[in-house]
Scaffold this motif. Structure first.
Motif, mmCIF file in Angstrom:
data_model
loop_
_atom_site.group_PDB
_atom_site.id
_atom_site.type_symbol
_atom_site.label_atom_id
_atom_site.label_comp_id
_atom_site.label_asym_id
_atom_site.label_seq_id
_atom_site.Cartn_x
_atom_site.Cartn_y
_atom_site.Cartn_z
ATOM 1 N N ALA A 69 -1.624 -14.784 -36.603
ATOM 2 C CA ALA A 69 -2.705 -13.962 -36.056
ATOM 3 C C ALA A 69 -2.696 -13.964 -34.529
ATOM 4 N N ALA A 70 -2.095 -14.971 -33.936
ATOM 5 C CA ALA A 70 -2.040 -15.085 -32.481
ATOM 6 C C ALA A 70 -0.746 -14.496 -31.903
ATOM 7 N N ALA A 71 0.027 -13.816 -32.719
ATOM 8 C CA ALA A 71 1.341 -13.332 -32.296
ATOM 9 C C ALA A 71 1.253 -12.364 -31.119
ATOM 10 N N LYS A 72 0.281 -11.458 -31.136
ATOM 11 C CA LYS A 72 0.177 -10.482 -30.044
ATOM 12 C C LYS A 72 -0.118 -11.181 -28.725
ATOM 13 N N SER A 73 -1.059 -12.103 -28.724
ATOM 14 C CA SER A 73 -1.371 -12.863 -27.506
ATOM 15 C C SER A 73 -0.163 -13.673 -27.043
ATOM 16 N N TRP A 74 0.529 -14.275 -27.993
ATOM 17 C CA TRP A 74 1.711 -15.071 -27.697
ATOM 18 C C TRP A 74 2.779 -14.203 -27.024
ATOM 19 N N LEU A 75 3.008 -13.013 -27.566
ATOM 20 C CA LEU A 75 4.013 -12.115 -26.996
ATOM 21 C C LEU A 75 3.597 -11.607 -25.616
ATOM 22 N N ILE A 76 2.316 -11.332 -25.435
ATOM 23 C CA ILE A 76 1.860 -10.865 -24.119
ATOM 24 C C ILE A 76 2.020 -11.971 -23.091
ATOM 25 N N THR A 77 1.762 -13.199 -23.482
ATOM 26 C CA THR A 77 1.972 -14.323 -22.570
ATOM 27 C C THR A 77 3.445 -14.409 -22.175
ATOM 28 N N ILE A 78 4.327 -14.274 -23.140
ATOM 29 C CA ILE A 78 5.762 -14.290 -22.848
ATOM 30 C C ILE A 78 6.117 -13.135 -21.920
ATOM 31 N N LEU A 79 5.578 -11.955 -22.205
ATOM 32 C CA LEU A 79 5.867 -10.770 -21.387
ATOM 33 C C LEU A 79 5.401 -10.980 -19.947
ATOM 34 N N ARG A 80 4.215 -11.506 -19.765
ATOM 35 C CA ARG A 80 3.697 -11.744 -18.407
ATOM 36 C C ARG A 80 4.593 -12.729 -17.669
ATOM 37 N N ARG A 81 5.066 -13.755 -18.358
ATOM 38 C CA ARG A 81 5.963 -14.734 -17.726
ATOM 39 C C ARG A 81 7.308 -14.098 -17.383
ATOM 40 N N GLU A 82 7.816 -13.266 -18.288
ATOM 41 C CA GLU A 82 9.078 -12.567 -18.024
ATOM 42 C C GLU A 82 8.925 -11.645 -16.813
ATOM 43 N N ASN A 83 7.806 -10.967 -16.727
ATOM 44 C CA ASN A 83 7.564 -10.091 -15.590
ATOM 45 C C ASN A 83 7.511 -10.908 -14.303
ATOM 46 N N ALA A 84 6.870 -12.053 -14.331
ATOM 47 C CA ALA A 84 6.808 -12.914 -13.150
ATOM 48 C C ALA A 84 8.203 -13.411 -12.764
ATOM 49 N N ARG A 85 9.031 -13.703 -13.744
ATOM 50 C CA ARG A 85 10.401 -14.157 -13.466
ATOM 51 C C ARG A 85 11.210 -13.091 -12.723
ATOM 52 N N ARG A 86 10.896 -11.845 -12.984
ATOM 53 C CA ARG A 86 11.575 -10.755 -12.279
ATOM 54 C C ARG A 86 11.463 -10.927 -10.776
ATOM 55 N N PHE A 87 10.288 -11.323 -10.327
ATOM 56 C CA PHE A 87 10.039 -11.440 -8.899
ATOM 57 C C PHE A 87 10.593 -12.739 -8.340
ATOM 58 N N GLU A 88 10.768 -13.739 -9.194
ATOM 59 C CA GLU A 88 11.388 -14.980 -8.752
ATOM 60 C C GLU A 88 12.873 -14.765 -8.510
ATOM 61 N N ARG A 89 13.493 -13.919 -9.349
ATOM 62 C CA ARG A 89 14.935 -13.693 -9.284
ATOM 63 C C ARG A 89 15.324 -12.785 -8.122
ATOM 64 N N LYS A 90 14.556 -11.720 -7.909
ATOM 65 C CA LYS A 90 14.981 -10.711 -6.954
ATOM 66 C C LYS A 90 13.761 -9.975 -6.417
ATOM 67 N N GLN A 91 13.788 -9.665 -5.133
ATOM 68 C CA GLN A 91 12.722 -8.865 -4.548
ATOM 69 C C GLN A 91 13.171 -7.404 -4.542
ATOM 70 N N PHE A 92 12.328 -6.541 -5.074
ATOM 71 C CA PHE A 92 12.650 -5.122 -5.170
ATOM 72 C C PHE A 92 11.966 -4.355 -4.049
ATOM 73 N N ASP A 93 12.588 -3.281 -3.629
ATOM 74 C CA ASP A 93 11.924 -2.347 -2.732
ATOM 75 C C ASP A 93 11.071 -1.450 -3.603
ATOM 76 N N LEU A 94 9.764 -1.590 -3.473
ATOM 77 C CA LEU A 94 8.857 -0.860 -4.349
ATOM 78 C C LEU A 94 8.094 0.199 -3.577
ATOM 79 N N VAL A 95 7.814 1.270 -4.254
ATOM 80 C CA VAL A 95 6.942 2.306 -3.751
ATOM 81 C C VAL A 95 5.755 2.337 -4.696
#
Length: 184
Positions: A69-95
């Motif tokens: 029953a907690a699978a959606k929350s669990w996946l969103i937590t993983i997704l948020r961490r994966e998104n944060a890792r993006r910025f740890e790995r590389k800085q993007f030029d964003l608009v």
């Protein structure tokens, strides 16, 4: 059956069970997780990559998911961490997409215009207000689930939701007043 054959059969059965569980998880939640990723990241291509990484991590740690029953929350937590890792790995030029004006040839209908205005208004909210609102409205989370997701007190979440709606109403009212002055 020798001990080795029994172990091999047991491992094979465990893998098949894990595979079925994973496939059911992906089938049930992929669309919601992708929709949230697109909202969070604001780039469909990057969101696809982050969702793929999210489900890869989910596969690797599927055994740690005890409550289905907690699978959606669990996946969103993983997704948020994966998104944060993006910025740890590389800085993007964003608009900032909100600063770019592009004519939408499909936006001829009043409801399209209203949806576009609503999306712009939501984008104007501070992250502290926007994120709980999106989690509630788009993802369908309760106040308790949002509090757990964002690691906040439920009362804080409810206050932020109230303020988000109030600010959204004010933005929409001001935008329609400005539109009426321009068009009138």
């Amino acid at each position: 059956m020798s001990g080795n054959n029994f172990e091999t059969a047991s491992v094979s059965t465990d893998m098949m069970t894990k595979q079925r569980r994973y496939e059911a998880l992906v089938k049930a939640l992929h669309a919601d997780i992708f929709r949230y990723a697109v909202w969070l990241i604001k780039d469909r291509t990057i969101a696809e990559d982050v969702v793929q990484e999210t489900f890869l991590r989910a596969w690797k740690s599927l055994d740690s998911l005890q409550d289905e029953a907690a699978a959606k929350s669990w996946l969103i937590t993983i997704l948020r961490r994966e998104n944060a890792r993006r910025f740890e790995r590389k800085q993007f030029d964003l608009v900032d997409i909100d600063d770019v004006s592009v004519a939408d040839p499909k936006a001829t209908d009043a409801s399209d215009t209203q949806q576009r205005d609503l999306r712009r208004a939501i984008a104007q909210l501070a992250d502290d207000y926007r994120e709980p609102l999106v989690l509630q409205v788009i993802m369908g989370f309760s106040g308790d689930e949002i509090a757990a997701q964002l690691d906040l007190n439920k009362n804080t979440v409810m206050t932020r939701l109230f303020r988000a709606r109030s600010q959204l109403k004010e933005i929409m009212t001001n935008n329609s007043t400005i539109g009426a002055q321009i068009n009138g």
